[in-house]
Design an enzyme around this catalytic site. Structure first.
Site, PDB file in Angstrom:
ATOM      1  N   LYS A  46       0.848  -1.211   0.000  1.00 42.33           N
ATOM      2  CA  LYS A  46       0.000   0.000   0.000  1.00 42.33           C
ATOM      3  C   LYS A  46       0.874   1.249   0.000  1.00 42.33           C
ATOM      4  O   LYS A  46       0.681   2.161  -0.795  1.00 42.33           O
ATOM      5  CB  LYS A  46      -0.895  -0.005   1.228  1.00 42.33           C
ATOM      6  CG  LYS A  46      -1.576   1.322   1.533  1.00 42.33           C
ATOM      7  CD  LYS A  46      -2.460   1.294   2.754  1.00 42.33           C
ATOM      8  CE  LYS A  46      -1.756   1.558   4.022  1.00 42.33           C
ATOM      9  NZ  LYS A  46      -1.440   2.966   4.311  1.00 42.33           N
ATOM     10  N   ASN A  47       1.896   1.266   0.866  1.00 36.49           N
ATOM     11  CA  ASN A  47       2.678   2.492   1.053  1.00 36.49           C
ATOM     12  C   ASN A  47       3.710   2.735  -0.029  1.00 36.49           C
ATOM     13  O   ASN A  47       4.382   3.766  -0.034  1.00 36.49           O
ATOM     14  CB  ASN A  47       3.322   2.502   2.442  1.00 36.49           C
ATOM     15  CG  ASN A  47       2.260   2.686   3.521  1.00 36.49           C
ATOM     16  OD1 ASN A  47       1.102   3.002   3.214  1.00 36.49           O
ATOM     17  ND2 ASN A  47       2.631   2.449   4.760  1.00 36.49           N
TER      18      ASN A  47
ATOM     19  N   CYS B 149      -4.972  12.359  12.873  1.00 39.88           N
ATOM     20  CA  CYS B 149      -5.621  11.046  12.723  1.00 39.88           C
ATOM     21  C   CYS B 149      -5.487  10.341  14.064  1.00 39.88           C
ATOM     22  O   CYS B 149      -4.881  10.854  14.997  1.00 39.88           O
ATOM     23  CB  CYS B 149      -4.986  10.281  11.576  1.00 39.88           C
ATOM     24  SG  CYS B 149      -3.596   9.296  12.027  1.00 39.88           S
TER      25      CYS B 149
ATOM     26  N   ARG C 170       0.277  14.309  13.176  1.00 39.80           N
ATOM     27  CA  ARG C 170       0.791  14.079  11.817  1.00 39.80           C
ATOM     28  C   ARG C 170       0.785  15.354  10.969  1.00 39.80           C
ATOM     29  O   ARG C 170       0.166  15.451   9.925  1.00 39.80           O
ATOM     30  CB  ARG C 170       0.004  12.960  11.140  1.00 39.80           C
ATOM     31  CG  ARG C 170       0.102  11.677  11.969  1.00 39.80           C
ATOM     32  CD  ARG C 170      -0.529  10.501  11.328  1.00 39.80           C
ATOM     33  NE  ARG C 170       0.251  10.012  10.198  1.00 39.80           N
ATOM     34  CZ  ARG C 170      -0.182   9.008   9.426  1.00 39.80           C
ATOM     35  NH1 ARG C 170      -1.361   8.462   9.657  1.00 39.80           N
ATOM     36  NH2 ARG C 170       0.547   8.594   8.403  1.00 39.80           N
TER      37      ARG C 170
ATOM     38  N   ASP D  40       4.680   0.344  12.017  1.00 38.90           N
ATOM     39  CA  ASP D  40       3.457  -0.293  11.490  1.00 38.90           C
ATOM     40  C   ASP D  40       3.339  -1.757  11.901  1.00 38.90           C
ATOM     41  O   ASP D  40       2.337  -2.399  11.602  1.00 38.90           O
ATOM     42  CB  ASP D  40       3.430  -0.200   9.953  1.00 38.90           C
ATOM     43  CG  ASP D  40       3.263   1.229   9.499  1.00 38.90           C
ATOM     44  OD1 ASP D  40       3.463   1.504   8.307  1.00 38.90           O
ATOM     45  OD2 ASP D  40       2.961   2.097  10.351  1.00 38.90           O
TER      46      ASP D  40
ATOM     47  N   ARG E   1      -8.667  -0.647   4.605  1.00 41.37           N
ATOM     48  CA  ARG E   1      -7.836   0.397   3.996  1.00 41.37           C
ATOM     49  C   ARG E   1      -6.478  -0.166   3.594  1.00 41.37           C
ATOM     50  O   ARG E   1      -5.857   0.298   2.656  1.00 41.37           O
ATOM     51  CB  ARG E   1      -7.630   1.543   5.002  1.00 41.37           C
ATOM     52  CG  ARG E   1      -8.851   2.398   5.240  1.00 41.37           C
ATOM     53  CD  ARG E   1      -8.488   3.634   6.010  1.00 41.37           C
ATOM     54  NE  ARG E   1      -7.264   4.186   5.452  1.00 41.37           N
ATOM     55  CZ  ARG E   1      -6.337   4.819   6.182  1.00 41.37           C
ATOM     56  NH1 ARG E   1      -6.500   4.979   7.470  1.00 41.37           N
ATOM     57  NH2 ARG E   1      -5.243   5.293   5.617  1.00 41.37           N
TER      58      ARG E   1
HETATM   59  C1  EPZ Z   1       4.198   6.910   6.443  1.00 37.91           C
HETATM   60  O1  EPZ Z   1       3.399   7.906   7.045  1.00 37.91           O
HETATM   61  C2  EPZ Z   1       3.302   5.689   6.288  1.00 37.91           C
HETATM   62  N1  EPZ Z   1       2.191   6.034   5.402  1.00 37.91           N
HETATM   63  C3  EPZ Z   1       2.781   5.253   7.660  1.00 37.91           C
HETATM   64  O2  EPZ Z   1       2.006   4.072   7.477  1.00 37.91           O
HETATM   65  C4  EPZ Z   1       3.991   4.920   8.529  1.00 37.91           C
HETATM   66  O3  EPZ Z   1       3.543   4.562   9.815  1.00 37.91           O
HETATM   67  C5  EPZ Z   1       4.907   6.149   8.622  1.00 37.91           C
HETATM   68  O4  EPZ Z   1       5.293   6.557   7.294  1.00 37.91           O
HETATM   69  C6  EPZ Z   1       6.170   5.882   9.420  1.00 37.91           C
HETATM   70  O5  EPZ Z   1       6.878   4.826   8.852  1.00 37.91           O
HETATM   71  C7  EPZ Z   1       2.404   6.057   4.066  1.00 37.91           C
HETATM   72  O6  EPZ Z   1       3.507   5.836   3.587  1.00 37.91           O
HETATM   73  C8  EPZ Z   1       1.225   6.388   3.213  1.00 37.91           C
HETATM   74  P1  EPZ Z   1       6.165  10.299   8.577  1.00 37.91           P
HETATM   75  P2  EPZ Z   1       3.937   9.431   7.093  1.00 37.91           P
HETATM   76  O7  EPZ Z   1       5.999  11.578   7.814  1.00 37.91           O
HETATM   77  O8  EPZ Z   1       4.792   9.716   5.912  1.00 37.91           O
HETATM   78  C9  EPZ Z   1       6.272  13.554  12.007  1.00 37.91           C
HETATM   79  C10 EPZ Z   1       0.147   2.698   7.728  1.00 37.91           C
HETATM   80  O9  EPZ Z   1      -0.361   2.136   8.698  1.00 37.91           O
HETATM   81  N2  EPZ Z   1       6.174  14.539  10.914  1.00 37.91           N
HETATM   82  O10 EPZ Z   1       7.377   9.470   8.318  1.00 37.91           O
HETATM   83  O11 EPZ Z   1       2.779  10.307   7.334  1.00 37.91           O
HETATM   84  C11 EPZ Z   1       5.006  12.722  12.132  1.00 37.91           C
HETATM   85  O12 EPZ Z   1       4.056  13.387  12.926  1.00 37.91           O
HETATM   86  C12 EPZ Z   1       0.616   4.116   7.847  1.00 37.91           C
HETATM   87  O13 EPZ Z   1       0.304   2.177   6.599  1.00 37.91           O
HETATM   88  C13 EPZ Z   1       6.228  15.893  11.224  1.00 37.91           C
HETATM   89  O14 EPZ Z   1       6.329  16.270  12.390  1.00 37.91           O
HETATM   90  O15 EPZ Z   1       4.873   9.395   8.374  1.00 37.91           O
HETATM   91  C14 EPZ Z   1       5.514  11.456  12.779  1.00 37.91           C
HETATM   92  O16 EPZ Z   1       5.602  11.657  14.174  1.00 37.91           O
HETATM   93  C15 EPZ Z   1       0.371   4.674   9.233  1.00 37.91           C
HETATM   94  N3  EPZ Z   1       6.142  16.797  10.211  1.00 37.91           N
HETATM   95  C16 EPZ Z   1       6.924  11.296  12.202  1.00 37.91           C
HETATM   96  O17 EPZ Z   1       7.278  12.591  11.699  1.00 37.91           O
HETATM   97  C17 EPZ Z   1       6.028  16.417   8.896  1.00 37.91           C
HETATM   98  O18 EPZ Z   1       5.975  17.296   8.015  1.00 37.91           O
HETATM   99  C18 EPZ Z   1       7.033  10.301  11.056  1.00 37.91           C
HETATM  100  O19 EPZ Z   1       6.031  10.654  10.138  1.00 37.91           O
HETATM  101  C19 EPZ Z   1       5.983  15.036   8.605  1.00 37.91           C
HETATM  102  C20 EPZ Z   1       6.065  14.118   9.625  1.00 37.91           C
END
Ligand code: EPZ
Length: 418
Positions: free
Chosen positions: A22-23, A116, A121, A305, A397
């Site tokens: 998915k990701n 969420c 996020r 995850d 999802r």
């Molecule tokens: C991706 O989410 C995945 N989703 C998530 O999978 C996964 O858990 C996550 O990466 C971490 O590996 C997809 O790829 C579609 P991040 P993402 O930006 O990109 C903070 C699932 O179950 N952050 O790496 O949204 C954020 O709040 C989903 O398949 C900021 O502060 O995660 C988090 O604490 C859930 N500012 C951390 O960084 C930003 O601009 C990591 O988030 C961006 C992120």
């Protein structure tokens, strides 16, 4: 709404084929916006999130055809630069269209995704990076409004190795003028998969998979035919399920190299794991489940995850274990449901202390987010009695027909209407 009914106590046996990730599929389908012409993607999982991103892309003007696990997307007719709230709220990864829209249409108006269940996020790092590429960014009425005549390469440092932030900026930089360097970039396999496809489209991206990625902008990209990599989280979920039920499951069509963190921890719990090519065989330990501590970290660390799924395993392990969640601030929602099934878990800050119990007891439980739903299915497989998992739309999802795959492995599991 559907629910899933699981009768516990059966050991899983047999083979399960892993679907596309998915990701990886989400950013790769979005990357079709970067080129005129028809892209063909194989091994695309049939998931609610994929349907959501397809409706968003067609809203933007792309032509989309699907047949089984093959999706064809032609963005030659890309004409709309607005991603509306009612589409983005359904799937926060919609923010991935931001970079490509500014790169192709010189502007974008994308709804802020909002929080969420698992955390706030924010997307501040996406926006900061886009601004460093020369985009003007405004926030109005819950929307990001970004524009740039032509993005210009820059040296960008991520405070946090954000996965979709790295993907968004890699796509934007691919068509920028000059060279962009992304530092402290995320290293997930899904990012490598996206970069490989962008390079096939004519992009010039180097270093992906490490924390410094360089992108030499080009004037145009061309469409491709590509296949989506296997879903390492789906594979990890079945690996844990086999150990949890004392089973003997072979996971096929996966990428063992993407699962080293999970394999490492499962071996310590006593699982008998053998890797052969694109298959991993996991046999449950005959002497029960040893407890092991886990800390979730950016790739190649243990994946967040997989945290909820692993917690179920630890809830019936021998002794104490500590699971620390370092990526998201609220990713223990599944704990209260597991405690209703008899798990002995205490949360302290971003850590959960789990004291293994001999067996969980079945109960009606509520899914709250994608991976928490999977953990409740796992708990039902290991619990005494019949568990009903409600609100399984969360599950749909990210997992294609998970109950059918578990049933094929011998689980007593079925879907029913609420
Ligand atoms: C991706 O989410 C995945 N989703 C998530 O999978 C996964 O858990 C996550 O990466 C971490 O590996 C997809 O790829 C579609 P991040 P993402 O930006 O990109 C903070 C699932 O179950 N952050 O790496 O949204 C954020 O709040 C989903 O398949 C900021 O502060 O995660 C988090 O604490 C859930 N500012 C951390 O960084 C930003 O601009 C990591 O988030 C961006 C992120």
């Amino acid at each position: 709404m559907d629910k899933i009914i699981v009768e516990g106590g059966r050991s899983l046996k047999g083979e399960v084929k892993i679907g596309g990730a998915k990701n990886a599929a989400l950013p790769i389908l979005v990357s079709s916006l970067l080129a005129d012409g028809e892209n063909t993607y194989h091994n695309v999982p049939k998931l609610q999130d994929i349907e959501s991103v397809k409706s968003l892309l067609s809203h933007l003007g792309a032509k989309i055809e699907s047949e089984g696990n093959t999706v064809r997307i032609d963005a030659s007719g890309l004409c709309n630069s607005e991603a509306p709230y009612d589409l983005v709220r359904k799937m926060r990864a919609s923010v991935l269209v931001l970079g490509p829209l500014v790169a192709r249409l010189k502007k974008a108006r994308v709804s802020l995704p909002g929080g969420c269940a698992i955390g706030a996020r924010p997307i501040n790092l996406h926006l900061k990076g886009l601004a460093q590429l020369g985009a003007s960014i405004e926030l109005n009425h819950g929307y990001v409004e970004a524009s740039a005549e032509r993005l210009k390469g820059n040296d960008i440092y991520f405070d946090i190795p954000t996965v979709t932030g790295t993907e968004n900026l890699m796509m934007a930089a691919a068509l920028a003028e000059g060279v962009t360097t992304l530092r402290n970039a995320a290293r997930e396999p899904e990012i490598v998969a996206l970069a490989n496809i962008l390079n096939k489209m004519g992009a010039k991206i180097k270093g992906v998979g490490n924390s410094v990625i360089t992108i030499e902008g080009v004037s145009a990209l061309h469409p491709v035919t590509a296949s989506i990599i296997p879903d390492r989280i789906e594979a990890g979920t079945f690996m844990v399920a086999s150990m949890l039920t004392g089973g003997d499951v072979t996971i096929t069509d996966c990428e063992p190299d993407h699962l080293r963190g999970v394999i490492n921890k499962l071996k310590i719990t006593g699982a008998d794991i053998s890797v052969e090519g694109k298959s991993i065989r996991v046999k449950g330990g005959q002497n029960g489940i040893e407890s092991v501590d886990v800390k979730t970290l950016p790739y190649p660390g243990f994946p967040t995850d997989m945290q909820a799924q692993f917690m179920v395993l630890m809830s019936v392990a021998k002794g104490l274990s500590i699971i620390s969640e370092t990526i998201f601030e609220n990713r223990f929602i599944h704990v209260s449901e597991l405690k209703r099934m008899g798990a002995d878990i205490i949360i302290s800050g971003n850590s959960a202390v789990i004291k293994g119990v001999p067996m969980l007891s079945a109960a009606p439980v509520m899914a709250t987010d994608l991976r928490a739903s999977a953990s409740l299915i796992l708990a039902g497989l290991a619990a005494r009695g019949t568990t009903e998992v409600h609100r399984v739309y969360h599950l749909d999802r990210g997992y294609e027909a998970i109950e059918k795959k578990f049933a094929a492995l011998g689980a007593a599991i079925r879907r029913a209407k609420e």
